[in-house]
Design an enzyme around this catalytic site. Structure first.
Site, short mmCIF file in Angstrom:
data_model
loop_
_atom_site.label_atom_id
_atom_site.label_comp_id
_atom_site.label_asym_id
_atom_site.label_seq_id
_atom_site.Cartn_x
_atom_site.Cartn_y
_atom_site.Cartn_z
N ASP A 281 0.86 -1.17 0.00
CA ASP A 281 0.00 0.00 0.00
C ASP A 281 0.90 1.22 0.00
O ASP A 281 2.10 1.14 0.29
CB ASP A 281 -0.93 -0.01 1.22
CG ASP A 281 -2.20 0.80 0.99
OD1 ASP A 281 -2.21 1.66 0.10
OD2 ASP A 281 -3.18 0.58 1.73
N TRP A 282 0.33 2.37 -0.31
CA TRP A 282 1.09 3.60 -0.49
C TRP A 282 1.50 4.17 0.87
O TRP A 282 0.67 4.62 1.65
CB TRP A 282 0.26 4.61 -1.27
CG TRP A 282 0.35 4.49 -2.77
CD1 TRP A 282 0.70 5.48 -3.62
CD2 TRP A 282 0.11 3.34 -3.59
NE1 TRP A 282 0.70 5.02 -4.93
CE2 TRP A 282 0.34 3.72 -4.94
CE3 TRP A 282 -0.26 2.02 -3.33
CZ2 TRP A 282 0.20 2.84 -6.01
CZ3 TRP A 282 -0.40 1.13 -4.39
CH2 TRP A 282 -0.17 1.54 -5.71
#
Length: 755
Positions: A281-282
């Site tokens: 995920d970012w």
């Protein structure tokens, strides 16, 4: 073989996981074998490409840019979006552009000026359809638009189970049951990938709350995790074959999800045989060596992490022998395998963006909303709106201009624009979310659907004026709203802005009141006894107004069923409010008071112990003997259905054959469900199978439902694997999770299945 015990291993492909009898088993086995062959061929091609790469070329594939912060870092065009990974032209490896999310091609705060897309209803609405075909059609639609807009990876496929009704991101997911979430999640992913682009599946795993989501440590036992959240992922991966798995922000049992070897390597890659790539995920990466060796294959949105862990530090780790070259080869090959298997590798992207068929896609959005709207209550058959109603008043919820949508990375700037858009100044989502409505007016749709009927409008801000308008009408329809968003949980389950008091006052003035709920999930309804009709519309997407009008007027008979339990009060769920909310609120207050001091503060990790284990949602209620406001699976129609002549069979599988009869005077759709559990056991019953069936008045159809074997089984960490104990099992043929009016038993043989 285990000493002193006969153990018979069976594979899920060989057993078959058909929901409606064994007729599809042979075809499913063949399909599984063909898919396995495709993956093997894709991996062989990927390995051949990796063998021709330099170390620097391999590592270049293992970290991606976050375009809003990556100016000057690539010679290729950076489309404002979620992510970008350059290709390798000399080897024909394509450039990858990534976009959010599950509800449409996102453009949250209009990074791409003027770019719109078709907005599906919330994923909870899709889940409420209990229909994999609806989920697949929605995925196919947004996948087509992603390709038209030159994206070849869609960050879709959210299947995290709802463990807490106040989770701000519940609307993006598919409810509380692993079978429902897995089947519909897999169908949605398959729909996206039918366009020869990659869909992720996310957020792996236990990203169950937004409060402190980047530091929370989700704690749960192995067997319970396998039987709940991981089972949802496992089924969705089997059904949808996503090109990539996105790991989550949080910790799981002490290790960050994106450097959790047990989750990434032991479970996903070893036990499930997953061949695609794991992207972060970012902002979810915390290390180089540990993350790479644990099974993370690609760092996403590198500018949002503290360092580009999979850039120069990864090369240095290889040179020092801390990360084997073979691991780098595997990381690159998995990335390419996901692209090749889905068709994204070879499918040329348009040179310029293409305008999608928005008119046809809007019909997909409307069908999804109509299938997912749930009629919760309908005393006295107040709905559909009677022909005798000559004056109707529509109240509140901005129903004169549009319908509400959820916030965060899934936010779609829909075709038709945003008649209401409110920026945020505080909260975790303030930088990338706005309170946004889609331009689909329930008021206008009702006026169009009811020619000759006076349909008035009042915004509900003046209590006295609203009460007088309700008294003067034949029918009052009040729209209630609750905005929820990624990065923030709701502090409680009450409707905000005193809407409960408004609804109660309207119902006191007008006994013929309908409440239409546009919410991110369950809310408390202290007025429920005084309101004869309640419609759960979720966030109904860009054709939500038309869908709501179709249900209220009876043009479409309601068929949605709750994918999530509605509690009667806040004390019923395992946790009455978000864990860690007080410390997060305190941090936000400190930041507001002294931004300079707060900038250096690091939020410490804190635990959430999931005491319910595998007994998520409706199973918690059964285990604790609690009566919810509305149970999982509940939903009314404008007709009535009966189940007759059930025949339960055991042996190797557990199935029920029965007749569904439409005993009413209108056509409608029913959703028969079976719940299973071991006779004499203490574990709550579990949803084993379901289907949708449309019947004309008086029509009868014979149906067979076969329980998913892993739902019948328990996970045995000692095998390890799934174990169905020999003996008698209870089977409830039911209208919802609380229905135990038709319970039978059957005997099953002992079996074990691989993890």
């Amino acid at each position: 073989m285990i000493a002193g015990r006969r153990t018979h291993w069976i594979s899920m492909a060989a057993l078959g996981v058909a929901l409606c009898g064994a007729a599809g088993t042979t075809a499913q086995v063949r399909a599984g074998q063909a898919a396995g062959a495709r993956v093997s061929d894709a991996r062989s091609r990927a390995d051949a490409l990796v063998a021709r790469m330099t170390l620097d070329e391999k590592i270049a594939l293992l970290h991606g840019l976050f375009p809003p912060m990556a100016a000057g870092k690539t010679a290729n065009e950076l489309i404002p979006s979620a992510g970008h990974v350059d290709g390798i032209p000399r080897l024909g490896i394509p450039l990858v552009r990534e976009s959010d999310a599950s509800l449409g091609v996102a453009n949250q705060v209009e990074q791409r000026k003027g770019d719109v897309a078709t907005a599906l209803p919330s994923s909870l609405a899709t889940a409420a359809s209990f229909d994999p075909a609806i989920a697949r059609a929605g995925g196919a639609m947004i996948g087509a638009e992603a390709r038209d807009k030159r994206f070849n990876v869609l960050l879709a496929g959210g299947v995290n189970l709802t463990r807490d009704p106040w989770n701000g991101r519940n609307f993006e997911y598919l409810g509380e049951d692993p079978l429902l979430a897995g089947l519909l999640g897999g169908a949605h992913i398959a729909g996206v990938q039918s366009n020869r682009i990659v869909s992720t599946i996310k957020h792996y795993a236990l990203n169950a709350q937004e409060t402190g989501r980047t530091v929370v440590d989700a704690r749960i036992g192995e067997a319970a995790l396998r039987m709940s959240d991981l089972l949802a992922f496992q089924i969705a991966i089997e059904r949808g074959r996503p090109g990539s798995v996105m790991c989550a922000y949080n910790k799981v049992n002490g290790d960050w999800a994106c450097e959790n070897k047990h989750l990434l390597t032991d479970v996903l890659k070893r036990d499930w045989g997953y061949q695609g790539w794991v992207m972060s995920d970012w902002g979810a990466v915390h290390s180089t060596v540990k993350a790479a060796n644990a099974g993370l294959d690609q760092q996403s949105g590198q500018e949002l992490d503290k360092a580009i862990y999979f850039g120069a530090p990864l090369r240095q780790a290889v040179e020092k022998g801390q990360v084997p070259v073979a691991r780098i080869d595997d990381m690159a090959a998995r990335y390419l395998t996901g692209l090749i298997e889905t068709g994204a590798f070879a499918a040329a992207m348009p040179a310029k963006a293409i305008t999608p068929d928005y008119a046809a896609h809007a019909e997909v959005a409307q069908r999804t909303a109509e299938a997912g709207i749930v009629l919760l209550k309908n005393d006295g058959d107040l709905l559909p709106i009677a022909r005798t109603a000559k004056r109707i008043v529509v109240i509140g919820g901005n129903a004169d201009v549009g319908v509400l949508s959820g916030g965060g990375s899934s936010q779609v700037r829909s075709v038709g624009g945003a008649p209401v858009e409110i920026p945020l100044s505080t909260g975790g989502s303030a930088s990338f979310a706005r309170i946004t409505y889609h331009a689909s007016s329930p008021l206008q749709a009702l006026r169009k659907a009811l020619p000759g009927v006076r349909v008035d409008w009042i915004d509900g801000r003046s209590l006295n004026a609203t009460v007088e308008a309700a008294k003067a009408a034949d029918l009052a329809i009040v729209f209630a709203t609750q905005w929820t968003t990624e990065a923030d949980d709701v502090p409680d389950l009450r409707l905000p802005n005193h809407q409960d008091a408004l609804i109660e006052a309207i119902a006191a003035a007008q006994p013929r009141t309908v409440a239409v709920m546009e919410t991110g999930g369950p809310v408390l309804m202290p007025w429920i006894a005084k309101v004869p009709a309640v419609v759960q519309a979720w966030y109904p997407g860009q054709r939500g107004g038309e869908a709501i009008a179709a249900i209220l007027t009876g043009r479409v008979s309601p068929s949605g069923r709750l994918p999530i339990t509605f509690p009667a009060d806040a004390s019923q769920p395992p946790r009455p409010r978000p864990i860690g909310l007080d410390r997060m609120t305190g941090l936000q207050a400190a930041a507001a008071a002294n931004p300079a001091a707060a900038a250096g503060y690091t939020l410490e990790s804190f635990p959430v112990d999931y005491v319910e284990g595998a007994d998520v949602g409706y199973r918690w209620y059964e285990k604790k003997g609690l009566m919810p406001l509305f149970p999982f699976g509940h939903g009314l129609t404008y007709t009535h259905f009966a189940y007759r002549n059930p025949v339960v069979r055991g042996g190797r599988t557990l199935s029920v054959t029965f007749e569904v009869v439409n005993t009413g005077a209108r056509a409608g759709v029913d959703v028969p469900q079976i719940y299973v559990g071991r006779e004499g056991g203490t574990a709550p019953m579990r949803l084993g199978a379901f289907t949708r069936v449309a019947l004309a008045p008086g029509e009868t159809r014979r149906i067979t439902l076969t329980a998913e074997p892993r739902i019948v089984a328990d996970y045995d960490t000692g095998l390890p694997g799934w174990r169905i104990a020999a003996g008698r099992y209870r089977v409830a043929l039911a209208h919802d999770a609380a229905d135990r009016t038709m319970v039978s038993t059957a005997t099953l043989e002992a079996q074990t299945m691989k993890p």
